[in-house]
Design a protein around this motif. Structure first.
Motif, PDB file in Angstrom:
ATOM      1  N   SER A  20       0.871  -1.173   0.000  1.00  0.00           N
ATOM      2  CA  SER A  20       0.000   0.000   0.000  1.00  0.00           C
ATOM      3  C   SER A  20       0.907   1.222   0.000  1.00  0.00           C
ATOM      4  CB  SER A  20      -0.939  -0.007   1.207  1.00  0.00           C
ATOM      5  OG  SER A  20      -0.200   0.111   2.412  1.00  0.00           O
ATOM      6  N   ARG A  42      -5.850  -1.982   5.008  1.00  0.00           N
ATOM      7  CA  ARG A  42      -6.728  -0.808   4.995  1.00  0.00           C
ATOM      8  C   ARG A  42      -6.925  -0.262   6.410  1.00  0.00           C
ATOM      9  NH1 ARG A  42      -8.319  -0.399  -0.159  1.00  0.00           N
ATOM     10  NH2 ARG A  42      -8.273  -2.327  -1.380  1.00  0.00           N
ATOM     11  N   TYR A  51      -9.567   3.438   3.463  1.00  0.00           N
ATOM     12  CA  TYR A  51      -8.521   3.460   2.443  1.00  0.00           C
ATOM     13  C   TYR A  51      -9.057   2.777   1.191  1.00  0.00           C
ATOM     14  CZ  TYR A  51      -3.845   2.828   0.398  1.00  0.00           C
ATOM     15  OH  TYR A  51      -2.744   2.852  -0.422  1.00  0.00           O
TER      16      TYR A  51
END
Length: 488
Positions: A30, A49, A281
Motif C-alpha cells: 500500500s 486498509r 482506504y
C-alpha cells in the motif's frame, strides 16, 4: 559438522518440505506499508486498509504533514499460529512490534480479533510516526501519553473515535492513584526504575501520562480550558532546555496544582472521546508472489534479528538450490555458521558463489559480513588478514551502493573500519546511514555511543538525547543518560 550439513543439504531440504507444507507467500504494497503473508488476499487487504486508516487518523489528529516515512513499515502476517509463536514465543498475544536494523516491523497472526485495536502494536507505531514527521524531541510523559491516546483509537464504519481508555491499562488505578503532574514531569532516575518490580509503577506512569495528555488535547471539548496552544509552546520550551517543572505555570497561565485539580475533575466526570471523519482506504493494494527462496530468506532474516539463529537456519535449509534467491540464502547460512565460529561451510560457499556472477545487495551484505567475521576471529589471536579486510570492504561498498536503504550493510562497514582503527571512515559510514534513516533508534544509539567513546562530547549529545527520549529499553536509556550527565 558443517561439512556434513553441506553434503546432506538435499536430504535435509526433502525432510523439511514434507514436514512444513506452507501456503504461498505474497508481498502486498500500500502507500505506507508492506505486508508479507500467507493469509488470504481478502483478509490481508482488510488488515492493510485498517493500518492505512489508523495512520491517517494519527496524522490528522496531530496535524502533522502527510508525507511518506523514510522507512516503510513492514508486517509479517501469519496464517498459522504455530509459525507465529516461533517468532513471538507467546501464544497469548495477537502481535508485536519491533525496531530492527532493517526498519520497523510488526509480527501478527490471523484471527477474528484482527489487528485493528491491537493497542500495544499501535502504541509503538505512533512513536515511529512522531519521530518521522516531527523534528522535535518530546519529553517522555508526552510521547508515551500521546501514543497511548492514539493507540486506543476505534475504527468505526464512518468515523474513528480517539480517546477511549486503553484496555491494557485498566489495572493501573486498581490500587494506586494516578501520578501527579509533577511526578510525571520528574520520573525516578533511570537506574532506580530499571528493576522488574517497577512494572506496577510504569503501568501507572503510562496510564497517568495518557490522562494528562488526554486532558490537554481533548478537555476543551467538554468546557475545560483549551490548552493545546499552551501545550505546544511548553513542549518547545522544554525541548529547548527549560526546566519542565519550573516553567509549567508560565506557559499554562496557572499553578500546576490548579491544573491538577482540573484533571481530577475531568477524570471523574468528563472523559471525552473525539470523533474524526477518516474515510476508509480506497486505493488498490497490488500483490506479488514470493518465490520459495525469497520468502524463506525474509523469515530467516527476521529470526536472526530476534536472535533465533536455529529458527533462521531451519528456514534457510528448506531453500531450493540453484533457484532464484539461492545465493542470498546460501551466504546467509554461511554467516550463521560463521557467527558460531565455524567457517568451513563458508569456505565451500566461497568456492561456489563465483559461479553466480553479479550479486544482489543482500548477497553482497552477507559476503561482507562473512569476511568481517573471519577477520574478527583472526584479530582475537592478534593476527590480521588484509585480504579478508579488502573483501569485506569491497562487498560492503557494493551492498551499500546497490541497496542504500539496507542498514545492515552500513553496519558491517563501520564495524570493519572500527576494527582497523579507522574512526573517521567509520563515522562517515554511520552518518551516511543516518542520512538514509535519521530517525532510526538503534542507529542514533550507535552513533551517540561511538562519538562519546571518541571523546566528541558535543557531537554525541543530540544522538544520546534521542536515545533517552525514544528508547523503551531501561538499560539503553540509563547508559545514554549516564553519558549525558557526565558531560557527554
Amino acid at each position: 559438522m558443517t561439512r556434513c550439513l553441506w553434503f546432506f543439504l538435499p536430504v535435509i531440504l526433502l525432510s523439511f518440505s514434507v514436514r512444513i507444507a506452507a501456503a504461498d507467500w505474497y508481498e502486498y504494497q500500500s502507500e505506507n506499508f508492506t505486508v508479507y503473508s500467507d493469509v488470504s488476499e481478502q483478509r490481508v487487504n482488510t488488515l492493510m486498509r485498517d493500518l492505512e486508516r489508523f495512520r491517517r487518523t494519527a496524522l490528522s489528529f496531530t496535524g502533522l504533514e502527510e508525507v511518506p516515512e523514510n522507512a516503510k513499515l513492514r508486517v509479517f502476517h501469519f496464517r498459522n499460529s504455530t509459525d507465529f509463536v516461533k517468532f513471538s514465543g507467546d501464544q497469548k498475544i495477537a502481535g508485536f512490534y519491533r525496531e530492527t536494523w532493517q526498519g520497523p516491523v510488526i509480527f501478527s497472526r490471523d484471527g477474528d480479533h484482527g489487528i485493528a485495536g491491537s493497542g500495544l502494536i499501535f502504541h509503538e507505531y505512533v512513536h515511529h510516526l512522531m519521530r518521522e514527521h516531527s523534528a522535535m524531541t518530546y519529553p517522555r510523559w508526552y510521547a508515551e501519553g500521546f501514543a497511548e491516546l492514539l493507540a486506543s483509537a476505534e475504527l468505526r464504519k464512518n468515523h474513528v473515535l480517539v480517546g477511549g481508555l486503553p484496555e491494557w491499562r485498566l489495572s493501573a488505578w486498581a490500587k494506586d492513584a494516578p501520578l501527579t503532574i509533577e511526578q510525571l514531569l520528574s520520573p525516578p532516575s533511570l537506574a532506580a526504575a530499571s528493576g522488574h518490580d517497577n512494572s506496577r509503577y510504569w503501568n501507572n506512569y503510562y496510564a497517568s501520562a495518557w490522562l494528562l495528555t488526554h486532558y490537554l488535547q481533548l478537555g476543551h471539548n467538554v468546557g475545560h480550558p483549551d490548552y493545546r496552544t499552551a501545550t505546544e509552546s511548553y513542549l518547545r520550551a522544554v525541548a529547548a532546555g527549560e526546566d519542565p517543572v519550573a516553567s509549567f505555570a508560565e506557559y499554562f497561565g496557572k499553578p500546576m496544582a490548579e491544573v491538577q485539580r482540573e484533571i481530577l475533575a475531568y477524570m471523574r466526570d468528563d472523559i471525552h472521546r473525539h470523533s474524526l471523519a477518516i474515510p476508509e482506504y480506497s486505493y488498490s493494494i497490488p500483490r506479488r508472489a514470493l518465490n520459495e527462496n525469497e520468502h524463506l530468506f525474509l523469515l530467516a532474516n527476521q529470526a536472526l534479528d530476534l536472535q533465533k539463529s536455529s529458527l533462521a537456519m531451519e528456514y534457510l535449509q528448506q531453500s531450493e538450490e540453484q533457484s532464484l534467491g539461492w545465493p542470498e540464502n546460501l551466504t546467509a547460512m554461511a554467516v550463521i555458521e560463521a557467527e558460531k565460529g565455524d567457517f568451513k561451510f563458508g569456505e565451500k560457499m566461497l568456492q561456489d558463489i563465483g559461479d553466480f556472477g553479479l550479486v544482489s545487495h543482500l548477497t553482497a551484505a552477507n559476503l561482507s559480513r562473512y569476511y568481517l567475521l573471519r577477520l574478527q576471529a583472526l584479530s582475537k589471536t592478534r593476527k590480521w588478514h588484509e585480504d579478508d579486510y579488502q573483501q569485506a570492504e569491497k562487498y560492503g561498498k557494493l551492498a551499500v551502493e546497490a541497496g542504500p536503504n539496507y542498514l545492515p550493510s552500513y553496519r558491517t562497514l563501520w564495524v570493519l573500519y572500527q576494527l582497523k582503527g579507522e574512526s573517521e571512515s567509520a563515522l562517515q559510514i554511520m552518518l551516511s546511514a543516518h542520512h538514509q534513516q535519521p530517525n532510526h533508534l538503534n542507529l542514533n544509539a550507535a552513533i551517540g555511543f561511538y562519538l562519546a567513546h571518541l571523546g566528541e562530547t558535543a557531537l554525541a549529545r543530540e544522538y544520546l538525547e534521542r536515545v533517552v527520549a525514544w528508547s523503551h529499553s531501561q538499560d539503553l536509556r540509563a547508559r545514554a543518560q549516564k553519558l549525558l550527565e557526565s558531560g557527554h
